[in-house]
Motif scaffolding. Sequence first.
Motif, PDB file in Angstrom:
ATOM      1  N   GLN A  80     -48.504 -46.243  61.469  1.00 34.58           N
ATOM      2  CA  GLN A  80     -48.089 -46.464  60.079  1.00 34.58           C
ATOM      3  C   GLN A  80     -48.185 -47.941  59.723  1.00 34.58           C
ATOM      4  O   GLN A  80     -48.701 -48.304  58.670  1.00 34.58           O
ATOM      5  CB  GLN A  80     -46.656 -45.974  59.879  1.00 34.58           C
ATOM      6  CG  GLN A  80     -46.119 -46.217  58.489  1.00 34.58           C
ATOM      7  CD  GLN A  80     -44.662 -45.803  58.353  1.00 34.58           C
ATOM      8  OE1 GLN A  80     -44.118 -45.095  59.190  1.00 34.58           O
ATOM      9  NE2 GLN A  80     -44.027 -46.259  57.292  1.00 34.58           N
ATOM     10  N   VAL A  83     -51.858 -48.955  59.383  1.00 37.82           N
ATOM     11  CA  VAL A  83     -52.429 -48.496  58.113  1.00 37.82           C
ATOM     12  C   VAL A  83     -51.945 -49.384  56.967  1.00 37.82           C
ATOM     13  O   VAL A  83     -52.733 -49.802  56.112  1.00 37.82           O
ATOM     14  CB  VAL A  83     -52.084 -47.014  57.853  1.00 37.82           C
ATOM     15  CG1 VAL A  83     -52.403 -46.615  56.417  1.00 37.82           C
ATOM     16  CG2 VAL A  83     -52.809 -46.119  58.836  1.00 37.82           C
ATOM     17  N   GLU A  84     -50.656 -49.692  56.944  1.00 36.63           N
ATOM     18  CA  GLU A  84     -50.106 -50.560  55.894  1.00 36.63           C
ATOM     19  C   GLU A  84     -50.791 -51.923  55.910  1.00 36.63           C
ATOM     20  O   GLU A  84     -51.114 -52.474  54.856  1.00 36.63           O
ATOM     21  CB  GLU A  84     -48.593 -50.715  56.070  1.00 36.63           C
ATOM     22  CG  GLU A  84     -47.819 -49.457  55.762  1.00 36.63           C
ATOM     23  CD  GLU A  84     -46.353 -49.538  56.142  1.00 36.63           C
ATOM     24  OE1 GLU A  84     -45.907 -50.598  56.657  1.00 36.63           O
ATOM     25  OE2 GLU A  84     -45.639 -48.545  55.946  1.00 36.63           O
ATOM     26  N   GLU A  85     -51.020 -52.477  57.100  1.00 32.42           N
ATOM     27  CA  GLU A  85     -51.688 -53.776  57.203  1.00 32.42           C
ATOM     28  C   GLU A  85     -53.124 -53.703  56.695  1.00 32.42           C
ATOM     29  O   GLU A  85     -53.595 -54.602  56.013  1.00 32.42           O
ATOM     30  CB  GLU A  85     -51.651 -54.284  58.648  1.00 32.42           C
ATOM     31  CG  GLU A  85     -50.266 -54.720  59.083  1.00 32.42           C
ATOM     32  CD  GLU A  85     -50.172 -55.067  60.558  1.00 32.42           C
ATOM     33  OE1 GLU A  85     -51.160 -54.849  61.303  1.00 32.42           O
ATOM     34  OE2 GLU A  85     -49.107 -55.548  60.967  1.00 32.42           O
ATOM     35  N   ARG A  86     -53.826 -52.597  57.008  1.00 38.18           N
ATOM     36  CA  ARG A  86     -55.204 -52.434  56.518  1.00 38.18           C
ATOM     37  C   ARG A  86     -55.239 -52.308  54.999  1.00 38.18           C
ATOM     38  O   ARG A  86     -56.130 -52.853  54.346  1.00 38.18           O
ATOM     39  CB  ARG A  86     -55.879 -51.231  57.182  1.00 38.18           C
ATOM     40  CG  ARG A  86     -56.253 -51.490  58.630  1.00 38.18           C
ATOM     41  CD  ARG A  86     -57.206 -50.444  59.181  1.00 38.18           C
ATOM     42  NE  ARG A  86     -56.682 -49.098  59.177  1.00 38.18           N
ATOM     43  CZ  ARG A  86     -55.978 -48.526  60.170  1.00 38.18           C
ATOM     44  NH1 ARG A  86     -55.710 -49.229  61.254  1.00 38.18           N
ATOM     45  NH2 ARG A  86     -55.573 -47.289  60.073  1.00 38.18           N
ATOM     46  N   VAL A  87     -54.284 -51.605  54.426  1.00 35.65           N
ATOM     47  CA  VAL A  87     -54.223 -51.454  52.965  1.00 35.65           C
ATOM     48  C   VAL A  87     -53.978 -52.813  52.314  1.00 35.65           C
ATOM     49  O   VAL A  87     -54.628 -53.166  51.319  1.00 35.65           O
ATOM     50  CB  VAL A  87     -53.133 -50.439  52.559  1.00 35.65           C
ATOM     51  CG1 VAL A  87     -52.844 -50.496  51.068  1.00 35.65           C
ATOM     52  CG2 VAL A  87     -53.548 -49.028  52.977  1.00 35.65           C
ATOM     53  N   ILE A  88     -53.061 -53.587  52.866  1.00 33.64           N
ATOM     54  CA  ILE A  88     -52.775 -54.925  52.329  1.00 33.64           C
ATOM     55  C   ILE A  88     -54.004 -55.815  52.432  1.00 33.64           C
ATOM     56  O   ILE A  88     -54.366 -56.501  51.473  1.00 33.64           O
ATOM     57  CB  ILE A  88     -51.560 -55.549  53.047  1.00 33.64           C
ATOM     58  CG1 ILE A  88     -50.290 -54.806  52.640  1.00 33.64           C
ATOM     59  CG2 ILE A  88     -51.447 -57.042  52.737  1.00 33.64           C
ATOM     60  CD1 ILE A  88     -49.079 -55.151  53.486  1.00 33.64           C
ATOM     61  N   GLU A  89     -54.672 -55.793  53.594  1.00 34.35           N
ATOM     62  CA  GLU A  89     -55.879 -56.605  53.774  1.00 34.35           C
ATOM     63  C   GLU A  89     -56.967 -56.194  52.785  1.00 34.35           C
ATOM     64  O   GLU A  89     -57.644 -57.045  52.203  1.00 34.35           O
ATOM     65  CB  GLU A  89     -56.398 -56.469  55.210  1.00 34.35           C
ATOM     66  CG  GLU A  89     -55.542 -57.166  56.232  1.00 34.35           C
ATOM     67  CD  GLU A  89     -55.970 -56.854  57.663  1.00 34.35           C
ATOM     68  OE1 GLU A  89     -57.064 -56.276  57.858  1.00 34.35           O
ATOM     69  OE2 GLU A  89     -55.205 -57.190  58.576  1.00 34.35           O
ATOM     70  N   ALA A  90     -57.139 -54.888  52.575  1.00 35.51           N
ATOM     71  CA  ALA A  90     -58.160 -54.405  51.635  1.00 35.51           C
ATOM     72  C   ALA A  90     -57.829 -54.831  50.212  1.00 35.51           C
ATOM     73  O   ALA A  90     -58.714 -55.253  49.454  1.00 35.51           O
ATOM     74  CB  ALA A  90     -58.285 -52.888  51.723  1.00 35.51           C
ATOM     75  N   ALA A  91     -56.571 -54.749  49.831  1.00 40.85           N
ATOM     76  CA  ALA A  91     -56.161 -55.155  48.488  1.00 40.85           C
ATOM     77  C   ALA A  91     -56.382 -56.650  48.279  1.00 40.85           C
ATOM     78  O   ALA A  91     -56.856 -57.077  47.223  1.00 40.85           O
ATOM     79  CB  ALA A  91     -54.695 -54.790  48.251  1.00 40.85           C
ATOM     80  N   GLU A  94     -60.077 -57.295  47.922  1.00 40.82           N
ATOM     81  CA  GLU A  94     -60.539 -56.868  46.590  1.00 40.82           C
ATOM     82  C   GLU A  94     -60.120 -57.876  45.527  1.00 40.82           C
ATOM     83  O   GLU A  94     -60.892 -58.193  44.624  1.00 40.82           O
ATOM     84  CB  GLU A  94     -59.984 -55.474  46.275  1.00 40.82           C
ATOM     85  CG  GLU A  94     -60.515 -54.875  45.002  1.00 40.82           C
ATOM     86  CD  GLU A  94     -62.012 -54.604  45.035  1.00 40.82           C
ATOM     87  OE1 GLU A  94     -62.607 -54.508  43.944  1.00 40.82           O
ATOM     88  OE2 GLU A  94     -62.606 -54.508  46.126  1.00 40.82           O
TER      89      GLU A  94
END
Length: 105
Positions: A80, A83-91, A94
Motif C-alpha cells: 500500500q 503504491v501511494e509513493e508511486r501515485v505521488i511520484e506520478a502526480a 505530471e
Amino acid sequence: PCLERPLARDFLRLIHPDDRATIRQFTLARLTEGTPGEHVYRIIRPDGEERVMRVWIELAMDGHGNVQRVTGVTQDVTEQIAVEERVIEAAESERRRFGEDLHDD
C-alpha cells in the motif's frame, strides 16, 4: 516493564533499528495514557526483507486505571505504501511536465 519480557524482546529484535525508539514510545504512551492509537513502523524479517507495518491498539482499563486487556491489529502495509509513493511520484512528474508545457508556449 512489559517490553522487557522475552516475547516483547523477540518482537523488538524484528523492528528496524531506526524505529525501535518510536515503537517503544508509542507502546509506553498507550499503556501510560490508556488511549487507543495507531503507529507505522518497519520490521526486518529473518530473511532480511524490510516490511512496513501499521499497528492499531486499544486498551481496556479497570476503575483504577490498570490495563486489563490490550486488543490490537497489525497489518503489513508495504505494498500500500509503495503504491501511494508511486501515485505521488506520478502526480509530481505530471505537474512538472505540465509546467514545462506551459513555459514552452
